[in-house]
Write an enzyme that holds these catalytic residues in place. Sequence first.
Site, PDB file in Angstrom:
ATOM      1  N   CYS B  87      -1.287  83.145 -14.997  1.00 15.96           N
ATOM      2  CA  CYS B  87      -0.542  82.168 -15.860  1.00 15.96           C
ATOM      3  C   CYS B  87       0.263  81.561 -15.068  1.00 15.96           C
ATOM      4  O   CYS B  87      -0.097  80.563 -14.351  1.00 15.96           O
ATOM      5  CB  CYS B  87       0.330  83.385 -16.970  1.00 15.96           C
ATOM      6  SG  CYS B  87       1.020  82.293 -18.162  1.00 15.96           S
ATOM      7  N   HIS B 205      -3.497  87.560 -19.517  1.00 19.15           N
ATOM      8  CA  HIS B 205      -2.310  88.511 -18.792  1.00 19.15           C
ATOM      9  C   HIS B 205      -3.076  89.895 -18.908  1.00 19.15           C
ATOM     10  O   HIS B 205      -2.907  90.605 -19.707  1.00 19.15           O
ATOM     11  CB  HIS B 205      -1.211  88.689 -19.584  1.00 19.15           C
ATOM     12  CG  HIS B 205      -0.432  87.361 -19.354  1.00 19.15           C
ATOM     13  ND1 HIS B 205       0.468  87.260 -18.421  1.00 19.15           N
ATOM     14  CD2 HIS B 205      -0.151  86.316 -20.108  1.00 19.15           C
ATOM     15  CE1 HIS B 205       1.320  86.165 -18.471  1.00 19.15           C
ATOM     16  NE2 HIS B 205       0.754  85.451 -19.402  1.00 19.15           N
ATOM     17  N   GLU B 207      -2.326  92.509 -17.009  1.00 17.99           N
ATOM     18  CA  GLU B 207      -1.453  93.555 -17.072  1.00 17.99           C
ATOM     19  C   GLU B 207      -0.656  93.634 -18.338  1.00 17.99           C
ATOM     20  O   GLU B 207      -0.085  94.720 -18.525  1.00 17.99           O
ATOM     21  CB  GLU B 207      -0.124  92.872 -15.932  1.00 17.99           C
ATOM     22  CG  GLU B 207       0.847  92.118 -16.712  1.00 17.99           C
ATOM     23  CD  GLU B 207       0.480  90.492 -16.620  1.00 17.99           C
ATOM     24  OE1 GLU B 207      -0.722  90.397 -16.638  1.00 17.99           O
ATOM     25  OE2 GLU B 207       1.412  89.701 -16.964  1.00 17.99           O
TER      26      GLU B 207
END
Lengths: 82, 234
Positions: B87, B205, B207
Amino acid sequence: MRARVVVLPRPDILDPQGRAVGHALASLGFGGVQGVRVGRVIDVDLDDRLDRALAAAQVDAMARELLANPVIEDFAVEWPAG
Amino acid sequence: MRVAVLQFPGSNCDRDVVRAFGVTLGLDTALWWHEDPELPDGTDLVVLPGGFSYGDYLRCGAIAAHAAAMGAVRRFAASGGTVLGICNGFQILCEARLLPGALVRNVGLDFVCKDVTVRVDGHCNRLTARLPYGSRWTMPVAHMEGNFRVDADELATLEARGQIVLRYVDPAAGERGNGANPNGALSDAAAVCNEAGNVIGMMPHPERATTASLGSEDGRALLAGLVESVTRSK
């Protein structure tokens, strides 16, 4: 002395902001608008004692290294009076 | 295997990334403050997390790209080290010219925050090398500037070299189009790598998709694949 760096999206790069502003102008009834591009203006105040040519070279380097991203933007430097 | 997560003022996914690598994958993972010009000793993988570094002033990632730590990131990348930007991290790597192109405002002008499905479309890089070609993965995006742009010549080069490694696809059919692209990115690019394949940037993302309780474990699989590639590259 003041250097004014005008940064605009390159013509071949899609500018969603400019497009949205263009649509808004049309909806306000402004006819004949063929395109809008939204950029930014950065004023850099420099020491008046600097040699003008040196200052110009410096501002050019500032624009290339940080103020504009040549991948997506063009820039021009102006020297407004006063 | 040691992971360094580069932290800027305004990073806000740094701790999630540390958790993903440190807890979920059980690796030695540490934060690396942007003012520290030295890569932490023994680093095998550098991750630039998401967020709003320097408040996104000027352009997203523009100021972070010139942080003291970035010199070490450049040297690490030049010597073949693996760098992943997620990002805002992707935006920073583009601004630092470690990746081609730039990320501009989403076509809809909205901040987009939702699950997307991405498809592995390139293998010559350390993020997707261990994943099946054409496999699909679901995880969130959350960004205002994820619209990947590059000039036509360079886009052709990226396509020819397989540097667009993940693309947004329709979750059901697995095909491009059909409103799958959340931001207008050229070629539906969700992740791009450099020519050598050791520097990768991605808008989604991983994560945030590391356990079933988060809604998806696909991000974990992606990061595990990256770690496996890094281990093999040593």
